[in-house]
Every structure is written in C-alpha cells, then in structure tokens.
Design an enzyme around this catalytic site. Structure first.
Site, PDB file in Angstrom:
ATOM      1  N   PHE A  80       0.807  -1.208   0.000  1.00 31.10           N
ATOM      2  CA  PHE A  80       0.000   0.000   0.000  1.00 31.10           C
ATOM      3  C   PHE A  80       0.847   1.266   0.000  1.00 31.10           C
ATOM      4  O   PHE A  80       1.811   1.382   0.763  1.00 31.10           O
ATOM      5  CB  PHE A  80      -0.891   0.041   1.252  1.00 31.10           C
ATOM      6  CG  PHE A  80      -2.026  -0.937   1.237  1.00 31.10           C
ATOM      7  CD1 PHE A  80      -3.276  -0.565   0.768  1.00 31.10           C
ATOM      8  CD2 PHE A  80      -1.844  -2.234   1.715  1.00 31.10           C
ATOM      9  CE1 PHE A  80      -4.328  -1.468   0.762  1.00 31.10           C
ATOM     10  CE2 PHE A  80      -2.892  -3.146   1.717  1.00 31.10           C
ATOM     11  CZ  PHE A  80      -4.145  -2.761   1.240  1.00 31.10           C
ATOM     12  N   ASP A  81       0.455   2.218  -0.842  1.00 30.63           N
ATOM     13  CA  ASP A  81       0.915   3.593  -0.691  1.00 30.63           C
ATOM     14  C   ASP A  81       0.269   4.135   0.591  1.00 30.63           C
ATOM     15  O   ASP A  81      -0.693   3.542   1.096  1.00 30.63           O
ATOM     16  CB  ASP A  81       0.457   4.384  -1.924  1.00 30.63           C
ATOM     17  CG  ASP A  81       0.731   5.860  -1.815  1.00 30.63           C
ATOM     18  OD1 ASP A  81       1.852   6.219  -1.429  1.00 30.63           O
ATOM     19  OD2 ASP A  81      -0.183   6.655  -2.112  1.00 30.63           O
ATOM     20  N   LEU A  82       0.772   5.242   1.112  1.00 25.17           N
ATOM     21  CA  LEU A  82       0.203   5.809   2.347  1.00 25.17           C
ATOM     22  C   LEU A  82      -0.660   7.039   2.060  1.00 25.17           C
ATOM     23  O   LEU A  82      -1.875   7.000   2.215  1.00 25.17           O
ATOM     24  CB  LEU A  82       1.326   6.167   3.330  1.00 25.17           C
ATOM     25  CG  LEU A  82       0.891   6.803   4.650  1.00 25.17           C
ATOM     26  CD1 LEU A  82      -0.046   5.902   5.447  1.00 25.17           C
ATOM     27  CD2 LEU A  82       2.113   7.161   5.502  1.00 25.17           C
ATOM     28  N   ASP A  83      -0.033   8.137   1.617  1.00 26.28           N
ATOM     29  CA  ASP A  83      -0.768   9.388   1.387  1.00 26.28           C
ATOM     30  C   ASP A  83      -1.771   9.229   0.249  1.00 26.28           C
ATOM     31  O   ASP A  83      -1.397   8.871  -0.875  1.00 26.28           O
ATOM     32  CB  ASP A  83       0.207  10.516   1.027  1.00 26.28           C
ATOM     33  CG  ASP A  83       1.042  10.946   2.214  1.00 26.28           C
ATOM     34  OD1 ASP A  83       0.714  10.559   3.347  1.00 26.28           O
ATOM     35  OD2 ASP A  83       2.028  11.685   2.005  1.00 26.28           O
ATOM     36  N   ILE A 119      -0.791  -0.997  -4.548  1.00 24.68           N
ATOM     37  CA  ILE A 119      -2.072  -0.288  -4.449  1.00 24.68           C
ATOM     38  C   ILE A 119      -1.814   1.175  -4.105  1.00 24.68           C
ATOM     39  O   ILE A 119      -1.195   1.482  -3.084  1.00 24.68           O
ATOM     40  CB  ILE A 119      -2.964  -0.931  -3.362  1.00 24.68           C
ATOM     41  CG1 ILE A 119      -3.209  -2.415  -3.687  1.00 24.68           C
ATOM     42  CG2 ILE A 119      -4.296  -0.185  -3.230  1.00 24.68           C
ATOM     43  CD1 ILE A 119      -3.891  -3.190  -2.566  1.00 24.68           C
TER      44      ILE A 119
END
Length: 212
Positions: A9-12, A163
């Site tokens: 996963f990306d965060l922002d 993602i």
C-alpha cells in the site's frame, strides 16, 4: 492459493489523507524562503510525488541545494506537528483487519514519505501492526527504485499487488513487472489511473476484499 502473496500500500491518499499537514508544512517551507504561500487548492494536487519534485515545480528552482533546503524546512514542521494533521479514510481499519485474517496474504507499505514519518502516522491510527514493513522514500529516490530495491532484497516477490492513488504508484509497479491497483478516494483521477492500465480500480476500501 491466492493470486497474490503481498499487498503493498501507498500511504498518502491511499490509507490516510495528509492534506492539512501537507499544506501547512509546504507553506511553512515556502514562506521561510520568501515565497508566497499557496492556497490548499493549488497544493493538494501535489500530494503523492516526492517533495523535491513538488518544491522544484512550485518555486521554479533548479538549484538542488536550495530545493533540498526547502525539503528540510518542510520536514522540520512536518516532523513536529504536520504528521499528526492527518485523517484516516473511512473503511481502512476494517479493510486491513479483514485482510490480515486471510491466510497467505502479507501486507506492506511503500511510500515516498520518509519511513519514520510514515511509521508515526500508522502508529497514530493504530495500524502499524497490520504491516510487516514500511518502505519510506528519500530525496532523489523514485518510487520505482524503492520497489526495485524491495524485489532485489527479496522482501517481496513477483506475486505483489501495488495499491495506490497516483500514477507514480502504478507506473512504479509496471516498471518492475508488478500488477497494480488504483484507488479513487485519493488524489489521482480515474483518467490519470486508467492511463496505466491497473488490474483493479477501487471506489471504496472494502472492494479490495473482493479480490479474495
């Protein structure tokens, strides 16, 4: 056996919305170096790319030393208060909880944000324990290079789904031969994500569970 072993996963713009802290810290850096502050509407489209790319664009500066100083000034405020000016997207906790109960599925984070900042945000929302690692970025390191290093170090394999909400996430996956998924609750438009032919486009976090 599931198609995927890892969900990365990306965060922002994917797990949390950093807009308030991003805008405040960006204007802190700009004003310190005598640039005019920008309204949120001008700044939020820049959520996702590496900070040095955004600050070079906003200031028109090609001076790497100056841009690095701007990045440092941004991080100074972000590290004190900006990281906490962050909102979790609805449905994220429930989605991660359910994913973590699926046998054979492992979760990680790959963000352009510095790893220590990312970890503090995940801890703030009590999400840290869902992820086996947090890969953070640094000045001069593109997301495709981050992903390449994770593969090279055998921390993830080819059965990894990246993602994220921006084209940087999707193109980074493609450059490393990985499939990707776009999320539409973040900062990238459907048009932006469609250009990179993601395997999935999700409108709500719960839809990620439908893969399984």
């Amino acid at each position: 056996m599931s198609t995927y072993e890892w969900l990365l996963f990306d965060l922002d713009g994917t797990l949390s919305d950093p807009a308030e802290g991003f805008v405040n810290s960006m204007n802190h850096a700009l004003q310190f170096y005598n640039y005019a502050p920008r309204p949120a509407a001008q700044l939020t489209p820049h959520i996702g790319p590496p900070l040095e790319v955004t600050l070079a664009h906003l200031t028109g500066s090609a001076d790497r030393t100056h841009v690095r100083a701007l990045v440092d000034k941004y991080r100074e405020r972000y590290g004190e208060t900006g990281y906490a000016e962050n909102t979790l997207y609805p449905g994220i906790t429930d989605m991660l909880q359910q994913l973590s109960s699926i046998d054979g599925i492992r979760l990680g984070v790959c963000t352009s944000k510095r790893a220590d900042f990312a970890s503090r945000i995940l801890e703030q929302f009590e999400l840290h324990h869902y992820f086996e690692f947090v890969s953070g970025g640094d000045v001069g390191v593109a997301k495709w290079q981050q992903l390449g290093k994770l593969i090279e170090e055998k921390r993830i394999g080819q059965r990894t789904l990246m993602i994220g909400d921006r084209h940087f996430d999707l193109s980074a996956a493609a450059r490393n031969g990985l499939p990707s998924a776009g999320v539409l609750w973040g900062y990238g438009s459907k048009e932006e994500l469609d250009q990179h032919t993601p395997a999935y486009l999700f409108h709500h976090p719960s839809e990620i569970l439908n893969i399984f």
